[in-house]
Design a protein around this motif. Sequence first.
Motif, PDB file in Angstrom:
ATOM      1  N   THR A 119      -5.537   4.056   0.833  1.00  0.00           N
ATOM      2  CA  THR A 119      -4.502   3.364   1.600  1.00  0.00           C
ATOM      3  C   THR A 119      -4.908   3.218   3.061  1.00  0.00           C
ATOM      4  O   THR A 119      -4.716   2.155   3.662  1.00  0.00           O
ATOM      5  CB  THR A 119      -3.164   4.118   1.480  1.00  0.00           C
ATOM      6  OG1 THR A 119      -2.812   4.206   0.098  1.00  0.00           O
ATOM      7  CG2 THR A 119      -2.065   3.406   2.238  1.00  0.00           C
ATOM      8  N   PRO A 146       0.806  -1.229   0.000  1.00  0.00           N
ATOM      9  CA  PRO A 146       0.000   0.000   0.000  1.00  0.00           C
ATOM     10  C   PRO A 146       0.839   1.280   0.000  1.00  0.00           C
ATOM     11  O   PRO A 146       0.441   2.271  -0.601  1.00  0.00           O
ATOM     12  CB  PRO A 146      -0.827  -0.118   1.289  1.00  0.00           C
ATOM     13  CG  PRO A 146      -0.939  -1.580   1.517  1.00  0.00           C
ATOM     14  CD  PRO A 146       0.397  -2.135   1.084  1.00  0.00           C
ATOM     15  N   LEU A 158       0.505   3.937  -2.899  1.00  0.00           N
ATOM     16  CA  LEU A 158       0.216   5.300  -2.449  1.00  0.00           C
ATOM     17  C   LEU A 158       1.242   6.270  -3.020  1.00  0.00           C
ATOM     18  O   LEU A 158       0.879   7.332  -3.550  1.00  0.00           O
ATOM     19  CB  LEU A 158       0.229   5.381  -0.916  1.00  0.00           C
ATOM     20  CG  LEU A 158       0.177   6.799  -0.329  1.00  0.00           C
ATOM     21  CD1 LEU A 158      -1.099   7.520  -0.722  1.00  0.00           C
ATOM     22  CD2 LEU A 158       0.329   6.742   1.181  1.00  0.00           C
ATOM     23  N   ASP A 166      -7.318   0.515   3.233  1.00  0.00           N
ATOM     24  CA  ASP A 166      -6.637  -0.761   3.021  1.00  0.00           C
ATOM     25  C   ASP A 166      -6.044  -1.257   4.340  1.00  0.00           C
ATOM     26  O   ASP A 166      -6.191  -2.430   4.715  1.00  0.00           O
ATOM     27  CB  ASP A 166      -5.547  -0.605   1.969  1.00  0.00           C
ATOM     28  CG  ASP A 166      -5.017  -1.930   1.430  1.00  0.00           C
ATOM     29  OD1 ASP A 166      -5.366  -3.006   1.967  1.00  0.00           O
ATOM     30  OD2 ASP A 166      -4.250  -1.900   0.449  1.00  0.00           O
TER      31      ASP A 166
END
Length: 188
Positions: free
Chosen positions: A124, A88, A92, A127
């Motif tokens: 993110t 992530p 990102l 996530d």
Amino acid sequence: MARRISEWMHQVSTGPVTLLALAMFVGLTAWVLPQQAARAAEAAGGAGSPDMSFFYSPGDLYRWAEAYGASGRQAYVRARFTFDLVFPLVYLFFLATATSWMAGRVFPPQSLWQRANLAPLVGTLFDYCENVSAAVVMVRYPDRTPVVDLLAPVFTGLKWVALGASFLFLAVALAMVARSWARERSRQ
């Protein structure tokens, strides 16, 4: 605060930084992600995964936990706190810099579209929330984890909406830049 974060991302998103982020994203996606996906599929026994679903219920989450077995659940949790801590951050880095860089070329500085670079950050964060909540359910299985089992699918859906919007914005901005570039070339 959101405005300041967005402005900071615009400042650091130079062409070279964006290219570095793209290289890292492509490299991780091309070489590491397939290996990780194969390991995850093996550990899950082909049962599926919350991470790759857009929508699922708490019942689905518990069915996956059952299908994974003890070693599959351990592998799932381990992946959430190793690979899924890094990936992530890489997407990102790519999405935030690319979105910032492209928005700076397509929209006026005061346009609210300049803040589209916040969508990858939101995705993110969701996530990570998804990873933690699904991992808690896996660790506690066969015990039920009320509330957390309801939040995991919500976090997953919100993650996909935010990341999908990020990629869509990036594609539209790229098309706008390409159209502008083509117009300038035709005038020469």
